[in-house]
Write a protein that holds these residues in place. Structure first.
Motif, PDB file in Angstrom:
ATOM      1  N   GLN A 534       0.840  -1.192   0.000  1.00 31.81           N
ATOM      2  CA  GLN A 534       0.000   0.000   0.000  1.00 31.81           C
ATOM      3  C   GLN A 534       0.877   1.245   0.000  1.00 31.81           C
ATOM      4  O   GLN A 534       1.867   1.326   0.730  1.00 31.81           O
ATOM      5  N   ALA A 535       0.506   2.196  -0.837  1.00 36.80           N
ATOM      6  CA  ALA A 535       1.253   3.453  -0.947  1.00 36.80           C
ATOM      7  C   ALA A 535       0.466   4.582  -0.301  1.00 36.80           C
ATOM      8  O   ALA A 535      -0.762   4.646  -0.436  1.00 36.80           O
ATOM      9  N   ILE A 548      -1.093  -1.375  -4.083  1.00 33.65           N
ATOM     10  CA  ILE A 548      -0.086  -1.768  -5.060  1.00 33.65           C
ATOM     11  C   ILE A 548      -0.198  -3.270  -5.292  1.00 33.65           C
ATOM     12  O   ILE A 548      -0.158  -4.064  -4.349  1.00 33.65           O
ATOM     13  N   VAL A 573       5.744   3.573   0.376  1.00 32.77           N
ATOM     14  CA  VAL A 573       5.128   2.309  -0.001  1.00 32.77           C
ATOM     15  C   VAL A 573       5.529   1.248   1.015  1.00 32.77           C
ATOM     16  O   VAL A 573       6.726   1.022   1.245  1.00 32.77           O
ATOM     17  N   PRO A 582       8.821   4.732  -4.595  1.00 34.39           N
ATOM     18  CA  PRO A 582       8.603   4.137  -5.916  1.00 34.39           C
ATOM     19  C   PRO A 582       9.844   4.286  -6.780  1.00 34.39           C
ATOM     20  O   PRO A 582      10.792   4.999  -6.426  1.00 34.39           O
TER      21      PRO A 582
END
Length: 593
Positions: A534-535, A548, A573, A582
């Motif tokens: 998860q971001a 994600i 993230v 990222p």
């Protein structure tokens, strides 16, 4: 119309016609300009500099018809040299102080060679490496270049590569006038092909031109080099040009690396020959200034002539380049000059040669060395040149610098890779005319010289550090403009916060600015190997969550409202127990109020 009025109109028309013809004649008489700068080719990587292994026959022949500046200084690494070359100013004045993590971006207020020549009526083009900012308003197309074919970041093979074209020297994806464009061929050949096409068009349109060819060769990585040349160099004897005390077990790998580097260098040389033949075919060589130099010392510890050092070092082997200056119509050749010159001198020299006046409010640090090339007896007052560069967010006084005043060199080689140094500076003093290899520190013999030069360095550092308010704050990327509706944020320009700067588990944030609030599509890009996670995307005080998916490199998108003004943008993230950033972020404007 009355008869008298008719005569006055004819007279005015004749005057305007004569003025136009005179202007065109003057414009056509102005020299064209080509600057070629290789990347990580060292001061000794030329046949004409005594290297008997690496073949540079085209440049060797060119030197016989050119002026050669033997004592020409550059910075120990890429971006600082480029900032100084482009502006005629020490890079510490330009906010460009390092090579990555947001510190290789040059302030857009800086005035470049390209801007000055463009405003004087020249066509301007860049081909290859810019390394002074990848996003608006920092791109070469924002800084005076009208035709641009470049790679992003500091080189191909870095996190700024376009997705799907990572590390491709052959058939790379380059950025052509702001648009990612797949290309065919080897990168160096592509740059020269594009430059020659640009030159041919300018000549057809009877325009003077400034062409900047900045190869990323022979910068690493070394996995993709011209194969035929590489195979030839595998049989070469490199024993005389690499460090003698190399452990035996490392010799095979070093020979292979040198064969690859040499292949890249000879390929550049072959392209120089192609370019010269094109100038001859177009019948413009006589009045074209062609300059060749390298940006810093060699990228391995190898032959540097009668010097010591390599890339990142402030010893002479790390900060010297021969500068070849070819201008057949104006300079009686061959000549060699040993006066102290540097990258900051290129802008004023070219403006001098092209008869372009500098703006009255433009402060530069360099001086024109054109008189040295035109007159054997030209006066060249004693001067000082300071070179300093090291890792980190803010330059540190005394850290990794050298000050040059012929014949003296005051140096503190305290390691480029460190942000600072411990204890008091251990300054060294050398007489380069008597001791070019810097073997004998003469500080104790000449304490007055050492003290005088130390004070001069301190004054220089205070001066360059006070060029503008908040002198070393990094520039901001401006999003959401018509100049660049889609912005690619890469690790090249983020402000690093955790982990090794480009490692998989690292993270950072970007300093952004928008003229007004707006709605944007935000896409997160990952490497091929990421897990599900998860971001959290933060823009100023606003945050959004995004799931994600495992193994999915692209397509993680969210539509967000981004603020106006200045703000920080970050992505955290979470993959299991790890928190990282990222690979890239693509921000595309959807609408603004």
């Amino acid at each position: 119309m009355k008869v008298g009025d008719h005569h006055r109109v004819l007279f005015r028309t004749a005057i305007l016609t004569l003025t136009s013809i005179a202007w065109m004649a003057s414009a056509l008489a102005r020299p064209n300009v080509i600057v070629i700068m290789s990347d990580d080719q060292g001061v000794g990587d030329y046949g004409f500099m005594g290297n008997e292994v690496i073949k540079t026959p085209e440049l060797d022949a060119l030197v016989q018809h050119s002026a050669l500046m033997n004592r020409f200084y550059v910075s120990p690494v890429c971006a600082p040299t480029r900032a100084s070359l482009m502006t005629g100013r020490y890079n510490y004045r330009t906010r460009c102080i390092d090579t990555y993590v947001g510190r290789a971006m040059m302030d857009p207020a800086e005035v470049t060679i390209a801007e000055l020549l463009r405003d004087a009526g020249y066509q301007t083009g860049i081909y290859g490496k810019w390394h002074l900012g990848d996003s608006y308003p920092l791109r070469p197309m924002d800084q005076g270049f009208q035709d641009c074919l470049v790679h992003r970041g500091g080189g191909i093979g870095q996190p700024s590569d376009p997705i799907g074209a990572e590390g491709k020297y052959t058939d790379p994806t380059l950025v052509k006038n702001g648009v990612e464009t797949p290309m065919k061929g080897y990168c160096t050949d592509i740059y020269f092909d594009a430059a020659m096409s640009f030159i041919e068009s300018a000549v057809a349109e009877q325009n003077s031109f400034f062409t900047y060819i900045a190869t990323n060769a022979p910068h690493g990585p070394f996995h993709d080099v011209p194969d035929e040349l590489y195979q030839e160099y595998l049989t070469a004897d490199f024993s005389e040009i690499f460090v003698k005390d190399l452990p035996a077990k490392r010799v095979p790998a070093e020979v292979d690396k040198l064969a690859r580097i040499a292949a890249m260098i000879t390929n550049i040389d072959e392209n120089v020959g192609r370019l010269l033949r094109k100038l001859d075919d177009l019948e413009i060589r006589d009045n074209t200034i062609l300059i060749y130099l390298n940006d810093n010392g060699p990228n391995t510890l190898r032959y540097v002539g009668d010097m010591r050092g390599m890339k990142t070092h402030v010893d002479d082997g790390g900060v010297r380049s021969p500068l070849v200056f070819h201008w057949p119509t104006a300079i009686a050749v061959p000549i060699e000059r040993d006066e102290l010159c540097a990258h900051i001198d290129l802008l004023p020299t070219l403006m001098d040669a092209c008869e372009v006046d500098l703006p009255s409010d433009l402060q530069i640090d360099g001086r024109s060395f054109l008189p040295l090339l035109m007159d054997e007896e030209a006066d060249w007052p004693k001067r000082q040149v300071v070179i300093q560069a090291h890792r980190g967010d803010v330059p540190q006084q005394y850290h990794h610098f050298s000050l040059h005043e012929d014949p003296w060199k005051l140096v503190h080689p305290s390691d480029f890779g460190k942000e600072t140094f411990a204890g008091s500076p251990k300054l060294q003093l050398y007489n380069l005319r008597e001791d070019p290899r810097q073997q004998h520190d003469v500080s104790d013999e000449f304490p007055d010289v050492k003290a005088r030069l130390q004070k001069a360095y301190e004054a220089w550092f205070a001066d360059v550090s006070s060029t503008r308010p908040n002198n070393y704050a990094p520039p901001r990327i401006v999003i959401g403009t018509d100049h660049e509706p889609t912005t690619v944020l890469t690790r090249q320009d983020w402000r690093h916060t955790k982990g090794r700067a480009w490692a998989a588990d690292s993270n950072g944030f970007w300093l952004l600015e928008s003229m007004k609030p707006g709605t944007y599509d935000v896409e997160l890009v990952f490497t091929d190997s990421q897990n599900s996670g998860q971001a959290t995307i933060r823009a100023g005080d606003h945050a959004e969550k995004l799931i994600i998916q495992q193994g999915k490199r692209r397509g993680h998108k969210i539509r967000m409202a981004l603020p106006g003004g200045k703000f920080s943008f970050s992505v955290d993230v979470v993959f299991g127990d790890t928190n990282q950033g990222p690979h890239q972020v693509i921000i595309q404007r959807v609408s603004t109020p």
